[in-house]
Design a protein around this motif. Structure first.
Motif, PDB file in Angstrom:
ATOM      1  N   ASN A  41      48.450  -2.247  36.882  1.00 30.81           N
ATOM      2  CA  ASN A  41      49.712  -2.162  38.172  1.00 30.81           C
ATOM      3  C   ASN A  41      49.651  -3.066  39.519  1.00 30.81           C
ATOM      4  O   ASN A  41      50.436  -3.111  39.809  1.00 30.81           O
ATOM      5  CB  ASN A  41      49.423  -0.546  38.281  1.00 30.81           C
ATOM      6  N   GLN A  69      38.612   7.198  28.317  1.00 32.76           N
ATOM      7  CA  GLN A  69      40.058   7.995  29.362  1.00 32.76           C
ATOM      8  C   GLN A  69      39.315   7.184  30.014  1.00 32.76           C
ATOM      9  O   GLN A  69      40.387   6.334  31.289  1.00 32.76           O
ATOM     10  CB  GLN A  69      39.527   9.323  29.656  1.00 32.76           C
ATOM     11  N   LEU A  70      38.478   6.791  30.993  1.00 38.23           N
ATOM     12  CA  LEU A  70      38.096   5.860  32.243  1.00 38.23           C
ATOM     13  C   LEU A  70      38.402   4.755  31.626  1.00 38.23           C
ATOM     14  O   LEU A  70      39.062   3.829  32.674  1.00 38.23           O
ATOM     15  CB  LEU A  70      35.938   6.251  32.119  1.00 38.23           C
ATOM     16  N   HIS A  71      37.900   4.056  31.092  1.00 32.25           N
ATOM     17  CA  HIS A  71      38.413   2.268  30.795  1.00 32.25           C
ATOM     18  C   HIS A  71      39.915   2.314  30.076  1.00 32.25           C
ATOM     19  O   HIS A  71      40.825   1.552  31.018  1.00 32.25           O
ATOM     20  CB  HIS A  71      38.112   2.408  29.561  1.00 32.25           C
ATOM     21  N   ILE A  72      40.862   3.205  30.480  1.00 33.72           N
ATOM     22  CA  ILE A  72      42.152   3.191  29.881  1.00 33.72           C
ATOM     23  C   ILE A  72      42.592   3.361  31.572  1.00 33.72           C
ATOM     24  O   ILE A  72      44.010   2.481  31.327  1.00 33.72           O
ATOM     25  CB  ILE A  72      42.575   4.166  28.843  1.00 33.72           C
ATOM     26  N   SER A  73      42.352   4.100  32.421  1.00 35.57           N
ATOM     27  CA  SER A  73      42.386   4.892  33.437  1.00 35.57           C
ATOM     28  C   SER A  73      42.532   2.923  34.990  1.00 35.57           C
ATOM     29  O   SER A  73      43.277   2.554  35.413  1.00 35.57           O
ATOM     30  CB  SER A  73      42.252   6.058  34.134  1.00 35.57           C
ATOM     31  N   ARG A  74      41.205   2.914  34.366  1.00 38.55           N
ATOM     32  CA  ARG A  74      40.844   1.467  34.916  1.00 38.55           C
ATOM     33  C   ARG A  74      41.299   0.867  34.757  1.00 38.55           C
ATOM     34  O   ARG A  74      42.538  -0.618  34.949  1.00 38.55           O
ATOM     35  CB  ARG A  74      39.217   0.803  34.211  1.00 38.55           C
ATOM     36  N   LYS A  80      45.176   0.354  33.101  1.00 37.18           N
ATOM     37  CA  LYS A  80      46.087   1.176  33.754  1.00 37.18           C
ATOM     38  C   LYS A  80      46.393   0.718  35.392  1.00 37.18           C
ATOM     39  O   LYS A  80      47.231  -0.200  35.411  1.00 37.18           O
ATOM     40  CB  LYS A  80      46.484   2.444  34.318  1.00 37.18           C
ATOM     41  N   ASN A  81      45.307   1.008  37.012  1.00 39.07           N
ATOM     42  CA  ASN A  81      45.446   0.276  37.779  1.00 39.07           C
ATOM     43  C   ASN A  81      45.112  -1.159  37.745  1.00 39.07           C
ATOM     44  O   ASN A  81      45.972  -1.912  38.659  1.00 39.07           O
ATOM     45  CB  ASN A  81      43.790   0.428  38.517  1.00 39.07           C
TER      46      ASN A  81
END
Length: 94
Positions: free
Chosen positions: A22, A11-16, A18-19
Protein backbone atom coordinates in the motif's frame (compact mmCIF):
# COMPACT_ATOMS: atom_id res chain seq x y z
CA UNK A 1 5.92 -14.32 26.70
CA UNK A 2 4.25 -17.06 24.90
CA UNK A 3 5.62 -18.33 21.64
CA UNK A 4 3.79 -17.20 18.55
CA UNK A 5 2.29 -19.87 16.48
CA UNK A 6 3.20 -20.33 12.86
CA UNK A 7 -0.21 -19.05 11.77
CA UNK A 8 0.22 -15.84 13.81
CA UNK A 9 3.69 -15.27 12.33
CA UNK A 10 2.36 -15.83 8.86
CA UNK A 11 -0.52 -13.42 9.55
CA UNK A 12 1.98 -10.79 10.78
CA UNK A 13 4.18 -11.15 7.68
CA UNK A 14 1.16 -10.92 5.39
CA UNK A 15 -0.07 -7.75 7.09
CA UNK A 16 3.42 -6.21 6.86
CA UNK A 17 3.57 -7.10 3.17
CA UNK A 18 0.13 -5.52 2.60
CA UNK A 19 1.24 -2.34 4.39
CA UNK A 20 4.41 -2.19 2.31
CA UNK A 21 2.51 -2.70 -0.96
CA UNK A 22 0.00 0.00 0.00
CA UNK A 23 2.85 2.39 0.82
CA UNK A 24 4.58 1.58 -2.47
CA UNK A 25 1.35 2.11 -4.41
CA UNK A 26 0.76 5.48 -2.74
CA UNK A 27 4.36 6.56 -3.38
CA UNK A 28 4.21 5.61 -7.05
CA UNK A 29 0.88 7.39 -7.42
CA UNK A 30 2.18 10.54 -5.73
CA UNK A 31 5.71 10.84 -7.15
CA UNK A 32 5.32 8.89 -10.41
CA UNK A 33 9.08 8.31 -10.97
CA UNK A 34 8.57 6.70 -14.38
CA UNK A 35 6.81 9.79 -15.71
CA UNK A 36 9.49 12.03 -14.17
CA UNK A 37 12.23 9.94 -15.81
CA UNK A 38 10.57 10.14 -19.22
CA UNK A 39 10.05 13.91 -18.88
CA UNK A 40 13.66 14.49 -17.83
CA UNK A 41 14.93 12.30 -20.67
CA UNK A 42 12.95 14.26 -23.25
CA UNK A 43 14.20 17.55 -21.79
CA UNK A 44 17.80 16.33 -21.90
CA UNK A 45 17.45 15.22 -25.52
CA UNK A 46 16.00 18.62 -26.49
CA UNK A 47 18.89 20.36 -24.71
CA UNK A 48 21.44 18.24 -26.54
CA UNK A 49 19.81 18.95 -29.89
CA UNK A 50 19.94 22.71 -29.34
CA UNK A 51 23.55 22.86 -28.13
CA UNK A 52 24.88 23.74 -31.59
CA UNK A 53 22.44 26.65 -31.93
CA UNK A 54 23.38 27.92 -28.49
CA UNK A 55 27.09 27.74 -29.34
CA UNK A 56 26.50 29.70 -32.53
CA UNK A 57 24.63 32.39 -30.59
CA UNK A 58 27.48 32.60 -28.08
CA UNK A 59 30.09 32.83 -30.84
CA UNK A 60 28.10 35.57 -32.57
CA UNK A 61 27.84 37.50 -29.31
CA UNK A 62 31.59 37.17 -28.70
CA UNK A 63 32.37 38.35 -32.23
CA UNK A 64 30.06 41.33 -31.78
CA UNK A 65 31.74 42.26 -28.49
CA UNK A 66 35.17 41.99 -30.16
CA UNK A 67 33.92 44.25 -32.97
CA UNK A 68 32.68 46.84 -30.46
CA UNK A 69 36.00 46.70 -28.58
CA UNK A 70 38.05 47.24 -31.74
CA UNK A 71 35.76 50.08 -32.80
CA UNK A 72 36.10 51.74 -29.40
CA UNK A 73 39.89 51.33 -29.43
CA UNK A 74 40.03 52.88 -32.91
CA UNK A 75 37.96 55.88 -31.81
CA UNK A 76 40.13 56.36 -28.72
CA UNK A 77 43.30 56.10 -30.80
CA UNK A 78 42.02 58.68 -33.27
CA UNK A 79 41.00 61.14 -30.55
CA UNK A 80 44.23 61.02 -28.56
CA UNK A 81 47.83 61.66 -29.48
CA UNK A 82 49.78 58.47 -29.43
CA UNK A 83 53.46 57.98 -30.10
CA UNK A 84 52.74 55.84 -33.15
CA UNK A 85 50.49 58.55 -34.64
CA UNK A 86 53.14 61.33 -34.30
CA UNK A 87 55.79 59.41 -36.19
CA UNK A 88 57.52 58.31 -32.99
CA UNK A 89 58.80 61.80 -32.20
CA UNK A 90 59.59 62.03 -28.49
CA UNK A 91 59.05 65.03 -26.30
CA UNK A 92 62.53 66.40 -25.51
CA UNK A 93 61.55 69.00 -22.90
CA UNK A 94 63.44 67.71 -19.94
Amino acid sequence: MAKQTAAAKLQLHISRLKNFLNFTKAFLKKKNPIKMFITQSITTIKELMTVKQKLEKIENRINYEKYKLKKTELILAQNSEHVFLRGRSLNQTR
